[in-house]
Scaffold this active site. Structure first.
Site, mmCIF file in Angstrom:
data_model
loop_
_atom_site.group_PDB
_atom_site.id
_atom_site.type_symbol
_atom_site.label_atom_id
_atom_site.label_comp_id
_atom_site.label_asym_id
_atom_site.label_seq_id
_atom_site.Cartn_x
_atom_site.Cartn_y
_atom_site.Cartn_z
ATOM 1 N N HIS A 41 -20.038 -11.166 16.453
ATOM 2 C CA HIS A 41 -21.340 -10.513 16.275
ATOM 3 C C HIS A 41 -21.583 -10.162 14.812
ATOM 4 O O HIS A 41 -20.841 -9.362 14.227
ATOM 5 C CB HIS A 41 -21.350 -9.240 17.130
ATOM 6 C CG HIS A 41 -22.626 -8.499 17.141
ATOM 7 N ND1 HIS A 41 -22.703 -7.157 16.831
ATOM 8 C CD2 HIS A 41 -23.894 -8.881 17.437
ATOM 9 C CE1 HIS A 41 -23.950 -6.748 16.956
ATOM 10 N NE2 HIS A 41 -24.699 -7.774 17.314
ATOM 11 N N GLU A 68 -22.589 -15.073 15.248
ATOM 12 C CA GLU A 68 -23.976 -14.675 15.494
ATOM 13 C C GLU A 68 -24.545 -14.074 14.221
ATOM 14 O O GLU A 68 -23.807 -13.455 13.445
ATOM 15 C CB GLU A 68 -24.013 -13.656 16.646
ATOM 16 C CG GLU A 68 -25.401 -13.228 17.098
ATOM 17 C CD GLU A 68 -25.886 -11.935 16.460
ATOM 18 O OE1 GLU A 68 -27.019 -11.526 16.767
ATOM 19 O OE2 GLU A 68 -25.143 -11.354 15.648
ATOM 20 N N ASP A 70 -28.589 -12.678 12.135
ATOM 21 C CA ASP A 70 -29.974 -12.231 12.275
ATOM 22 C C ASP A 70 -30.776 -12.750 11.087
ATOM 23 O O ASP A 70 -30.355 -12.597 9.949
ATOM 24 C CB ASP A 70 -30.051 -10.699 12.291
ATOM 25 C CG ASP A 70 -29.161 -10.091 13.372
ATOM 26 O OD1 ASP A 70 -29.627 -10.001 14.514
ATOM 27 O OD2 ASP A 70 -28.018 -9.711 13.057
ATOM 28 N N HIS A 83 -29.559 -7.597 9.610
ATOM 29 C CA HIS A 83 -29.895 -7.109 10.945
ATOM 30 C C HIS A 83 -31.067 -6.138 10.942
ATOM 31 O O HIS A 83 -32.064 -6.336 11.641
ATOM 32 C CB HIS A 83 -28.685 -6.432 11.590
ATOM 33 C CG HIS A 83 -29.002 -5.818 12.914
ATOM 34 N ND1 HIS A 83 -29.381 -4.491 13.052
ATOM 35 C CD2 HIS A 83 -29.023 -6.349 14.157
ATOM 36 C CE1 HIS A 83 -29.614 -4.246 14.333
ATOM 37 N NE2 HIS A 83 -29.408 -5.342 15.026
ATOM 38 N N GLU A 151 -30.134 -15.266 15.784
ATOM 39 C CA GLU A 151 -31.181 -14.405 16.316
ATOM 40 C C GLU A 151 -32.348 -14.324 15.349
ATOM 41 O O GLU A 151 -32.168 -14.033 14.165
ATOM 42 C CB GLU A 151 -30.665 -12.993 16.587
ATOM 43 C CG GLU A 151 -31.752 -12.077 17.134
ATOM 44 C CD GLU A 151 -31.293 -10.659 17.402
ATOM 45 O OE1 GLU A 151 -32.169 -9.780 17.552
ATOM 46 O OE2 GLU A 151 -30.071 -10.422 17.465
#
Length: 291
Positions: A41, A68, A70, A83, A151
């Site tokens: 993450h 992962e 952002d 993020h 994301e």
């Protein structure tokens, strides 16, 4: 077991065994197949500053294939990896730009963001880490032969960001068949964003972040391949309801749950049958699901 059997056969027949194919037992095969994918993450963010290249490398050092991140957009249209929609939690923006509150990502240029220290908040050893651009991030993930769960963060703030992301993915080779088929998933809390992404590039796997009502799942299955809920909202029954449906690629819908950072929770959600676990501690979760 198979090697011993071959040796016994050779001793009885007097023949020479040239090679032996060792196959797993049915239980072993099922166990390996059912192991959830572990996703780092924001990179291995328990150990390195989140969403930095250092966090990508730390995940690689831990043997974690999937990371992962952002994606957001700067004032002058650059795509950057961060993020929060504000810069002050994970950078020294308040020190360098004290009069620019509330320090929204979209209010700063790429050049200004490139000056920020995105590592010192995590520890002195990370001083000087930068907020990477999407281009820089894709290059590092590719260099490490890793895979990416991307994301799109708060797409309602950045109209048209889906097309920009697709353009950057194409420039960096991430729309080639091998990447699209095996190394890339795009997710968001915005159903509209994922619907747009699916319409623009149907080959890409997409995921919705959240826990839609079971009755609404068939509508999501038209444009996403994954339903990705918080671990606090997932259950065995919910996973079964998702798995009962096929997504736009005519394959069973998947469930990736977040953010799981301890062994007990990892084993609990693995028992529910989730397909992936998103975690700040990929080493802890990997060991737990292996056990």
């Amino acid at each position: 077991m198979y090697v011993r059997a071959a040796a016994a056969l050779a001793s009885v027949t007097g023949s020479v065994v040239i090679g032996v194919l060792v196959l797993p037992t049915a239980a072993q095969a099922a166990s390996w197949h059912d192991r959830p994918v572990v996703v780092a993450h924001r990179g291995a963010s328990a150990y390195a500053p989140e969403n930095t290249l250092e966090a990508v490398d730390e995940a690689d050092d831990l043997g974690t294939t999937w990371v992962e991140n952002d994606v957001q957009r700067t004032k002058d249209g650059a795509l950057v990896i961060i993020h929060d929609t504000t810069l002050n939690r994970t950078t020294n923006v308040e020190e360098l730009f004290p009069d620019r509150a509330p320090w929204n990502v979209r209010d700063f240029t790429a050049a200004e963001i490139a000056k920020l220290d995105a590592g010192s908040w995590k520890g002195a050893e990370f001083a000087g880490e930068r907020v990477p651009t999407l281009h820089q991030y894709l290059k590092r993930v590719d260099r490490n032969h890793q895979k990416l769960l991307m994301e799109i963060k708060s797409p309602e703030l950045y109209p048209g960001i889906e097309d920009q992301i697709l353009s950057q993915l194409r420039k960096d080779g991430w729309l080639r068949y091998e990447h699209v088929k095996h190394r890339l998933v795009v997710q968001s809390f915005s159903a509209d964003s994922m619907r747009t992404m699916h319409e623009r590039r149907p080959q890409i796997k997409t995921g919705f972040l959240g826990t839609p009502a079971v009755a609404d799942l068939p509508a999501y299955a038209k444009f996403v391949d994954q339903i990705n809920p918080s671990h606090t909202t997932v259950s065995a029954d919910y996973v079964s309801a998702v798995h009962a449906l096929k997504g736009p690629h005519r394959k069973q819908l998947e469930v990736y749950t977040w953010t799981v950072n301890d062994a007990v929770t990892a084993q609990r959600v693995a028992g529910f049958g989730v397909d992936g676990i998103i975690t700040n501690n990929p080493d802890v979760v990997s060991e737990a699901v292996d056990d």
